[in-house]
Design an enzyme around this catalytic site. Structure first.
Site, short mmCIF file in Angstrom:
data_model
loop_
_atom_site.label_atom_id
_atom_site.label_comp_id
_atom_site.label_asym_id
_atom_site.label_seq_id
_atom_site.Cartn_x
_atom_site.Cartn_y
_atom_site.Cartn_z
N GLY A 184 -25.05 18.56 34.38
CA GLY A 184 -25.54 17.19 34.45
C GLY A 184 -24.44 16.20 34.18
O GLY A 184 -23.32 16.38 34.65
N GLY B 107 -24.71 15.35 28.27
CA GLY B 107 -23.90 16.46 27.76
C GLY B 107 -23.62 16.30 26.27
O GLY B 107 -23.67 17.25 25.49
N GLU C 186 -21.42 21.70 32.40
CA GLU C 186 -20.87 21.46 33.74
C GLU C 186 -21.21 20.02 34.07
O GLU C 186 -22.35 19.71 34.41
CB GLU C 186 -21.50 22.44 34.74
CG GLU C 186 -21.15 23.91 34.48
CD GLU C 186 -19.86 24.34 35.17
OE1 GLU C 186 -19.52 23.74 36.21
OE2 GLU C 186 -19.20 25.26 34.67
#
Lengths: 480, 515
Positions: free
Chosen positions: B227, B232, B249
């Site tokens: 995302g 994150g 990621e």
């Protein structure tokens, strides 16, 4: 705070200039490290004696020797480690090449710990240097002599533009953690590990956390009397022979079958006397407790009346000398603090079981430890321990050695931490592995491009499945 | 599980707790660790993709208007490839790796054993508007923030299933939380996965903010998140409470540097297919912006115009080969980027839009200021700004002045420029003379660095991402050096020194008292 930001800005500029990336720089720093420990061995021994009462043999074995060995290995391997690694490429990409190129993260923070104040700061430093980073080193304030020794002498041997030592306590740590780092390497307790990771999350900084836990030792019945003597030495060595139990991989508690308990305690007591004499308080081979806080914490573990009643050997203390006698307890209550928190001191609870196989459930129902030690020759039992428990490492029939094996990753899992180092793992921990794919302009595969149609769909499906025969047939018009 | 006023069950913290406990029990039983279980699950995923190819393509069309080829190729085939590779290599991956031991620990043997981490959480893109935290304050701009913080819905299936394949191959039990931005695809997955896979060990939880927050309150052995950076951070902070390792990621602005003296047509086509040919620019590794020299810019723009027309026709808004914008929030965000004063006059191609259909045509901008919005945030859409510099090497400074991207691309025939680029530009992955392809190379780790993330996967890296590598040392009772034990003496120090070096001559000399 301003001083810190200025320092960080300087390190960023240094890193950006590319200075720390060259092989020459890395090797010169590694050589500098070797010189540092060789030139200053006696002074390091003295500082360790001052902070934790460590004997030179222990100090060499666990600190100076480790650093020298690590630096020498990195020096001889760094060029090899730095080289890009080729990756396999399927034919369909031809002509092309794939590589993985390690590159330094940038400016990294290493937070050391007080029990091995030299090796647990300098070994990660060696790792960061060999990977080409600029570094801030924060030694633990709980080992003040070593901390100021490092602060004063590291700049004399290593590049002061790229490697800084910052001393201080909690407030300095907090300030450091507010900054943006490209990597943080932390050795210490779970509680502080959480704080470090939470701070790192604000900047999406990757972390390695080398924490601790309750590392159990298991002893079964498959050993004869001669081996028992060796086992006892190894247990005593792993509990009290490494900073008096104040070590992340020290044996925390022992699991043994009920019927062997009292013989084992006798044997351990005998071995303790062999190692430390009748009065360990006077022994130069026995470390002291690092400070009053930890001393009090350990005494508090014994305060619980049921725990106190379970003391089977030792128990005497001398607050002035920060001394706690090697102490063995037999079956303290499982819900007491001494059995739920990491002990990190010279107290060894022995828990008895009816059947030694029960030790597997005992360990796996608790947080994953950094190390498990199992004294057994039962191959089936070994397999069960390996497959049904999880820990940073498992050592059969010995203790602590996993720390000295450069080909083994050293790190935890679950509550004992994540990430690892030693040997090449050290280099990898401070490197970003950049994927590189290189192609030429020729040939061109038309089916890659829109507008899409069913031929192109078919083509790409076959290409992805590496079905080269199918592709040829399709191109020749022989495949529908 | 709480119930709402309408009587629907809500997935709250309690439900998440129950779910996580269930999965722990299953994992503790050892079921997911066997080779047979892992292979059976992987084969079932392949079967599911084969048997429901049409349904999946339909769902993706519904959610994203994704062209069928992109769905089938980029999504399904990639997932099947990951499974096939894992099935082929799993025995080898699962085997312990022998480790060398030195004289220091002689006699001993050692190995590194791969074991599953346990119960893992896979979140594939999630919406976390500021609204949730600062409800009163930011209500009125919530939809903008909502748009900014939503992210990866491009490779929906791949980003949900590829990590799932990884976690299965490594022997874990897991929860998958697919992206709510692709509701048809999400509910299709929630329906299909329990039919094909072991529903006791692999759970799907649909939902948005509250469901994800409930999941994040639990203890996991690993969290894999795809995302954006804002979320994150939230995921990593939640993981910190339990010391849970994470793979993040994320994204970033993936630059394309275009040098002179290259085959401009080939370069253009590869840029186009990497940008618009993959969910219309809504992908983490889409080329975000181009940097080229002032001399090359015009030629590049002309070539882009020509090839775009060849690919998508004169009316790209009508083209079936282009995905639409995922939702109205993103549409508003992208049109906002185009309408900024500094930028609106810089459009040299495209710019057409259709709000009703959520379509924006491939748009090229030339010479936007570096402090414009479109150059500050990840575009994640069909807009391509081109920056110009006097010397091509200046492009590296521009790239390095921003945060490290997930991918960086360079088109050049100049070896020296290429070396310089590789040494001075840090990114998750780099491709020379092409775009996006590294995603499909299994021997390359796929992941970010800095703001673009941490950790990596694909190929064996996937297996490793969900595995704990346990060090095992075997010793016997033979060869017990008394030098190890107290009482310590100077003599022992000498021998200890020698032992630690592991060098046979040094040890011999020490034993003989010669050092």
């Amino acid at each position: 705070m301003e001083g810190l930001e200025g320092t960080l800005a300087e390190l960023r500029d240094t890193f950006r200039s590319g200075r720390t990336r060259s092989v020459a720089w890395r090797k010169s720093q590694l050589r500098g490290m070797i010189e540092f420990v060789q030139d200053n061995e006696e002074r390091i021994f003295q500082a360790l004696d001052q902070d934790v009462g460590k004997h030179p043999v222990e100090a060499y074995r666990d600190e100076v020797g480790v650093v020298a060995k690590s630096a020498k290995l990195s020096l001889s391997c760094v060029e090899k480690w730095m080289a890009p690694r080729k990756g396999d490429l399927p034919l369909v990409f031809f002509p092309a090449s794939a590589q993985v190129m390690p590159e330094p993260f940038g400016v990294v923070l290493i937070m050391g710990s007080w029990n091995f104040p030299i090796s647990l700061t300098l070994d990660p430093l060696i790792a960061a240097i060999s990977a080409g980073n600029a570094v801030v080193l924060k030694p633990s304030e709980l080992s003040p002599t070593c901390s100021s020794f490092l602060a004063e002498n590291i700049p004399k041997y290593l590049d002061p533009k790229s490697i800084k030592v910052i001393e201080g306590g909690i407030d300095v740590c907090e300030q450091l953690l507010q900054q943006k780092w490209d990597k943080i390497f932390f050795t210490g307790s779970q509680r502080v590990g959480r704080i470090v990771m939470t701070a790192a999350a604000q900047h999406l900084t990757p972390v390695t956390l080398e924490l601790g836990g309750k590392s159990p030792a298991i002893m079964d019945s498959s050993s004869n009397p001669t081996n028992m003597k060796v086992i006892a030495k190894r247990i005593v060595g792993a509990k009290w022979g490494s900073c008096s139990g104040q070590a992340c991989i020290a044996i925390d508690y022992l699991l043994v079958e009920e019927r062997f308990a009292s013989d084992l305690i006798d044997l351990l007591a005998k071995t303790i006397k062999q190692f430390y004499g009748e009065n360990p308080r006077e022994s130069k081979s026995y470390c002291k407790i690092v400070n009053k806080n930890n001393f009090k914490r350990l005494l508090d573990l014994l305060k619980d009346p049921l725990v106190e009643a379970s003391v089977a050997y030792g128990g005497s203390v001398d607050e002035e000398k920060m001394y706690i006698e090697p102490t063995i307890l037999l079956n303290p209550p499982l819900d007491s603090q001494i059995m739920t928190e990491e002990i990190f001191g010279p107290l060894l609870p022995i828990i008895t079981l009816d059947d030694i196989y029960e030790s597997i459930d005992f360990i796996s129902s608790r947080p994953k430890p950094l190390a498990i030690y199992a004294f057994t020759r039962d191959e089936k039992f070994k397999k069960q321990i390996l497959s049904r428990t999880s820990s940073g490492s498992v050592t059969f029939n010995d203790t602590l050695l996993q720390f000295l094996c450069d080909s083994l990753p050293f790190g935890g899992v679950g509550q004992s931490g994540f990430g690892r180092y030693h040997g090449k793992y050290s280099f990898d921990t401070f490197s970003h592995e950049k994927a590189i794919l290189q192609r030429g302009f020729f040939p061109e595969l038309e089916p890659r491009y829109p507008p899409w149609n069913s031929f192109k769909l078919h083509f790409i499906k076959l290409a992805y499945a590496f079905n080269y025969i199918g592709l040829i047939l399709l191109l020749l018009g022989l495949k529908k | 599980m709480a119930t709402t006023e309408e009587g629907k069950t809500v997935f709250d913290v309690e439900a998440a707790n129950v779910l996580s406990k269930e999965l722990r029990d299953v994992f503790a039983s050892g079921k997911t660790r066997s080779y047979e279980w892992r292979i059976s699950q992987l084969k079932s995923i392949v079967k599911m993709c084969d048997e429901h190819e049409e349904d999946i393509a339909d769902a993706l069309r519904q959610d994203l208007s994704k062209p069928q080829l992109e769905s089938i190729v980029y999504e399904l085939t990639m997932v099947k490839n990951s499974c096939t590779l894992a099935i082929k290599e799993l025995k080898h991956w699962m085997m312990p790796e022998k480790a060398k031991t030195s004289l220091t620990t002689f006699p001993s043997s050692a190995e590194i054993m791969s074991e599953p981490l346990g119960v893992v959480l896979i979140i594939s893109a999630w919406n976390y508007p500021f609204l949730y935290v600062h409800r009163k304050v930011l209500n009125f701009i919530a939809f903008i923030v909502h748009a900014i913080t939503t992210s990866l819905i491009s490779l929906f299936l791949v980003l949900s299933l590829d990590p799932l394949v990884a976690a299965i191959a490594a022997g874990n039990a897991m929860v998958l939380k697919p992206s709510e931005l692709a509701p048809a695809s999400s509910s299709l997955l929630a329906k299909l996965l329990p039919k094909y896979l072991d529903c006791c060990s692999i759970k799907v939880v649909e939902g948005a903010v509250s469901e994800t927050c409930a999941l994040l309150e639990q203890k996991w052995d690993k969290i894999f998140y795809t995302g954006n950076g804002r979320v994150g951070r939230i995921v990593m902070a939640a993981a910190a409470k339990y010391l849970t390792p994470v793979v993040l990621e994320l994204g970033g602005k993936s630059p394309v540097v275009v040098d002179s003296d290259i085959d401009i047509q080939v370069a253009t086509r590869r840029i186009i297919v990497g940008k618009w040919g993959c969910n219309n620019g809504q992908a983490c590794i889409s080329p975000d912006y181009i940097i080229t020299t002032k001399d090359c810019a015009e030629k590049l723009v002309d070539s882009l115009k020509k090839e775009l027309e060849a690919f998508y026709g004169k009316n790209p808004l009508e083209s079936k080969d282009l995905s639409r914008i995922v939702n109205s929030d993103h549409y508003a965000r992208l049109t906002n980027l185009l309408d900024e004063d500094k930028v609106s006059g810089k459009i040299v191609y495209g710019g057409e839009r259709n709000e009703a259909n959520l379509r924006i045509a491939p748009t090229i901008l030339l010479g936007v200021p570096q402090n414009s919005l479109i150059m500050k945030e990840e575009i994640f859409g069909p807009l391509l700004p081109i920056l110009t510099v006097s010397k091509i090497e200046d492009s590296f400074d521009i790239i390095n002045s921003g945060t490290k991207p997930l991918a960086a691309y360079l088109f050049t025939n100049n070896k020296k420029l290429k070396q310089q680029f590789l040494m001075s530009v840090s990114a998750g992955g780099v491709v020379i003379n092409d775009t996006a392809l590294h995603l499909t190379v299994h021997s390359l780790p796929f992941g970010g660095v800095g703001e673009s993330g941490m950790g990596s996967y694909h190929g064996k890296f996937s297996f490793d991402a969900f595995t704990h590598k346990k060090a095992v040392v075997y010793r016997s009772f033979v060869g017990d050096a008394s030098v190890r034990y107290p009482p310590y003496t100077r003599g022992k120090l000498r021998l200890m020194r020698a032992l630690i070096t592991g060098n046979v001559w040094t040890i011999l000399r020490a034993l003989l008292g010669w050092s």
